[in-house]
Design an enzyme around this catalytic site. Structure first.
Site, PDB file in Angstrom:
ATOM      1  N   SER A  10     -12.884   5.560  -5.479  1.00 52.30           N
ATOM      2  CA  SER A  10     -12.695   4.105  -5.356  1.00 52.30           C
ATOM      3  C   SER A  10     -13.904   3.387  -5.924  1.00 52.30           C
ATOM      4  O   SER A  10     -15.023   3.520  -5.416  1.00 52.30           O
ATOM      5  CB  SER A  10     -12.524   3.716  -3.891  1.00 52.30           C
ATOM      6  OG  SER A  10     -12.777   2.329  -3.737  1.00 52.30           O
ATOM      7  N   HIS A  35      -9.439   4.791  -8.171  1.00 56.03           N
ATOM      8  CA  HIS A  35      -8.780   3.930  -7.173  1.00 56.03           C
ATOM      9  C   HIS A  35      -9.389   2.532  -7.283  1.00 56.03           C
ATOM     10  O   HIS A  35     -10.596   2.361  -7.164  1.00 56.03           O
ATOM     11  CB  HIS A  35      -9.047   4.561  -5.800  1.00 56.03           C
ATOM     12  CG  HIS A  35      -8.473   3.858  -4.618  1.00 56.03           C
ATOM     13  ND1 HIS A  35      -7.277   4.237  -4.036  1.00 56.03           N
ATOM     14  CD2 HIS A  35      -8.939   2.828  -3.865  1.00 56.03           C
ATOM     15  CE1 HIS A  35      -7.032   3.480  -2.970  1.00 56.03           C
ATOM     16  NE2 HIS A  35      -8.029   2.608  -2.848  1.00 56.03           N
ATOM     17  N   ASP A  37      -9.482  -1.135  -5.691  1.00 51.13           N
ATOM     18  CA  ASP A  37      -9.181  -1.890  -4.479  1.00 51.13           C
ATOM     19  C   ASP A  37      -9.089  -3.379  -4.782  1.00 51.13           C
ATOM     20  O   ASP A  37     -10.108  -4.038  -5.012  1.00 51.13           O
ATOM     21  CB  ASP A  37     -10.281  -1.644  -3.430  1.00 51.13           C
ATOM     22  CG  ASP A  37     -10.135  -0.296  -2.755  1.00 51.13           C
ATOM     23  OD1 ASP A  37      -9.027   0.003  -2.263  1.00 51.13           O
ATOM     24  OD2 ASP A  37     -11.118   0.473  -2.722  1.00 51.13           O
ATOM     25  N   MET A  39      -8.300  -7.017  -3.434  1.00 53.26           N
ATOM     26  CA  MET A  39      -8.224  -7.753  -2.150  1.00 53.26           C
ATOM     27  C   MET A  39      -8.183  -9.251  -2.425  1.00 53.26           C
ATOM     28  O   MET A  39      -8.964  -9.752  -3.229  1.00 53.26           O
ATOM     29  CB  MET A  39      -9.468  -7.449  -1.310  1.00 53.26           C
ATOM     30  CG  MET A  39      -9.720  -5.978  -1.078  1.00 53.26           C
ATOM     31  SD  MET A  39     -11.232  -5.745  -0.125  1.00 53.26           S
ATOM     32  CE  MET A  39     -11.385  -3.967  -0.172  1.00 53.26           C
ATOM     33  N   HIS A  68      -4.656  -0.241  -5.528  1.00 45.48           N
ATOM     34  CA  HIS A  68      -4.363  -0.439  -4.107  1.00 45.48           C
ATOM     35  C   HIS A  68      -4.332  -1.945  -3.859  1.00 45.48           C
ATOM     36  O   HIS A  68      -5.370  -2.599  -3.792  1.00 45.48           O
ATOM     37  CB  HIS A  68      -5.469   0.266  -3.288  1.00 45.48           C
ATOM     38  CG  HIS A  68      -5.341   0.094  -1.813  1.00 45.48           C
ATOM     39  ND1 HIS A  68      -6.308   0.528  -0.929  1.00 45.48           N
ATOM     40  CD2 HIS A  68      -4.364  -0.462  -1.045  1.00 45.48           C
ATOM     41  CE1 HIS A  68      -5.928   0.250   0.307  1.00 45.48           C
ATOM     42  NE2 HIS A  68      -4.751  -0.357   0.258  1.00 45.48           N
ATOM     43  N   MET A  70      -4.172  -4.891  -1.819  1.00 46.09           N
ATOM     44  CA  MET A  70      -4.349  -5.485  -0.493  1.00 46.09           C
ATOM     45  C   MET A  70      -4.192  -6.995  -0.650  1.00 46.09           C
ATOM     46  O   MET A  70      -5.158  -7.760  -0.530  1.00 46.09           O
ATOM     47  CB  MET A  70      -5.723  -5.104   0.073  1.00 46.09           C
ATOM     48  CG  MET A  70      -5.793  -3.648   0.506  1.00 46.09           C
ATOM     49  SD  MET A  70      -7.473  -3.057   0.716  1.00 46.09           S
ATOM     50  CE  MET A  70      -7.873  -2.615  -0.970  1.00 46.09           C
ATOM     51  N   MET A 160      -4.029   4.568   5.744  1.00 48.15           N
ATOM     52  CA  MET A 160      -5.362   3.971   5.889  1.00 48.15           C
ATOM     53  C   MET A 160      -6.039   4.552   7.132  1.00 48.15           C
ATOM     54  O   MET A 160      -5.458   4.558   8.214  1.00 48.15           O
ATOM     55  CB  MET A 160      -5.265   2.439   6.055  1.00 48.15           C
ATOM     56  CG  MET A 160      -4.853   1.669   4.823  1.00 48.15           C
ATOM     57  SD  MET A 160      -5.827   1.982   3.334  1.00 48.15           S
ATOM     58  CE  MET A 160      -7.482   1.498   3.854  1.00 48.15           C
ATOM     59  N   ASP A 193      -7.343   7.045   3.064  1.00 48.50           N
ATOM     60  CA  ASP A 193      -8.318   6.115   2.488  1.00 48.50           C
ATOM     61  C   ASP A 193      -9.127   5.454   3.592  1.00 48.50           C
ATOM     62  O   ASP A 193      -8.564   4.773   4.451  1.00 48.50           O
ATOM     63  CB  ASP A 193      -7.538   5.059   1.678  1.00 48.50           C
ATOM     64  CG  ASP A 193      -8.446   4.069   0.958  1.00 48.50           C
ATOM     65  OD1 ASP A 193      -9.668   4.286   0.936  1.00 48.50           O
ATOM     66  OD2 ASP A 193      -7.906   3.083   0.412  1.00 48.50           O
TER      67      ASP A 193
HETATM   68  C1  DX5 Z   1     -10.873  -0.258   2.154  1.00 49.06           C
HETATM   69  C2  DX5 Z   1     -10.498   0.296   0.807  1.00 49.06           C
HETATM   70  C3  DX5 Z   1     -11.033   1.654   0.582  1.00 49.06           C
HETATM   71  C4  DX5 Z   1     -12.541   1.690   0.558  1.00 49.06           C
HETATM   72  C5  DX5 Z   1     -13.020   3.051   0.970  1.00 49.06           C
HETATM   73  O1  DX5 Z   1     -10.275  -1.476   2.328  1.00 49.06           O
HETATM   74  O2  DX5 Z   1      -9.108   0.348   0.652  1.00 49.06           O
HETATM   75  O3  DX5 Z   1     -10.496   2.227  -0.604  1.00 49.06           O
HETATM   76  O4  DX5 Z   1     -13.029   1.383  -0.703  1.00 49.06           O
HETATM   77  O5  DX5 Z   1     -14.398   3.016   1.144  1.00 49.06           O
HETATM   78  P1  DX5 Z   1     -15.171   4.196   1.891  1.00 49.06           P
HETATM   79  O6  DX5 Z   1     -14.809   5.465   1.193  1.00 49.06           O
HETATM   80  O7  DX5 Z   1     -16.603   3.834   1.769  1.00 49.06           O
HETATM   81  O8  DX5 Z   1     -14.665   4.163   3.308  1.00 49.06           O
HETATM   82 ZN    ZN Z   2      -8.348   1.537  -1.059  1.00 49.89          ZN
END
Ligand code: DX5
Ligand code: ZN
Length: 235
Positions: A10, A35, A37, A39, A68, A70, A160, A193
């Site tokens: 990620s 990956h 992320d 948001m 991903h 979000m 998650m 994740d």
């Molecule tokens: C959280 C994300 C994850 C995050 C994981 O909202 O979806 O993908 O980046 O980070 P670590 O591996 O540091 O928990």
């Molecule tokens: Zn993620």
């Protein structure tokens, strides 16, 4: 026990001032996918990155890019991210069902559901598949396994193991029974994740996960190649 553990790096914890080099670092270390992320500050209490980043890294790697999402109303953005170069689109179950009391309003987190509108979810799933891309459904820690017949249409499920929004959070072992239950009935990929590290990854793999998503453990490591080697050895 899983046959083939894949590591999904990620980039949330990558150094964005040198993203090209960071993507190369993922490749050199043996990550199976990147990956991303995304948001929106509504579905989760944080804003991260969008399609321009997917577009920027697309020519730099042959690794699959997993986005991903979000975000609220993911259906509005699916095509945008596929156009940008995403190979896998991960959409949240919580975007398709009546939110639980207590997380309906803006600013109430984490978002959780007990059921979802199958037709609405299937519509987006099929739109992704129609373009030859893969689709994963994501489930927040507090949301039960409520995918029912949708499982037949999915390439994977992403469980998650933290409430989404931030990297570097603590792994929630209470989601492991969901991984176990899912592994019994689902032949597709099971990704996990959040909070994955040397201590938590073995439990996740034992429960049945075969894709390990990691941001801080991977990008914070002095030897990311060693991290991937270790994670892949867990099968
Ligand atoms: C959280 C994300 C994850 C995050 C994981 O909202 O979806 O993908 O980046 O980070 P670590 O591996 O540091 O928990
Ligand atoms: Zn993620």
């Amino acid at each position: 026990m899983q046959d083939n553990i894949k590591v999904s790096a990620s980039i949330l914890c990558a150094d964005f001032t040198k993203l090209g080099q960071e993507i190369k670092r993922c490749e050199d270390a043996g990550a199976a996918m990147i990956h991303v992320d995304v948001m929106d500050g509504h579905f989760v209490p944080n804003i991260s990155i969008g399609g321009v980043i997917v577009q920027a890294i697309r020519p730099l790697t042959t690794l699959p890019i997993e986005t991903h999402l979000m975000v609220e109303h993911p259906g509005m953005y699916i095509d945008h991210f596929m156009d940008a170069g995403s190979d896998i689109i991960s959409i949240h179950a919580e975007c398709y069902g009546p939110l639980r009391e207590g997380c309906r309003k803006l600013g109430q987190y984490p978002k959780e559901v007990d059921s979802l509108d199958m037709d609405k979810a299937r519509e987006d799933i099929l739109r992704i598949k129609k373009r030859g891309k893969k689709v994963f459904m994501v489930i927040n820690p507090g949301t039960p396994l409520c995918l029912g017949s949708l499982l037949e249409d999915l390439h994977g499920v992403l469980i998650m193991s933290v409430n989404p929004g931030f990297a570097k959070q603590k792994f929630m072992p209470e989601v492991l029974p969901k991984v176990q239950a899912l592994r019994k009935v689902f032949k597709g990929e099971i990704a996990i994740d959040g909070g994955i590290n040397a201590e938590t990854a073995p439990e996740a793999v034992k429960a049945g996960a075969n894709i390990l998503v990691t941001a801080s453990y991977f990008f914070g490591a002095a030897d990311p190649k060693g991290v991937v080697k270790y994670l892949k050895s867990l099968r």
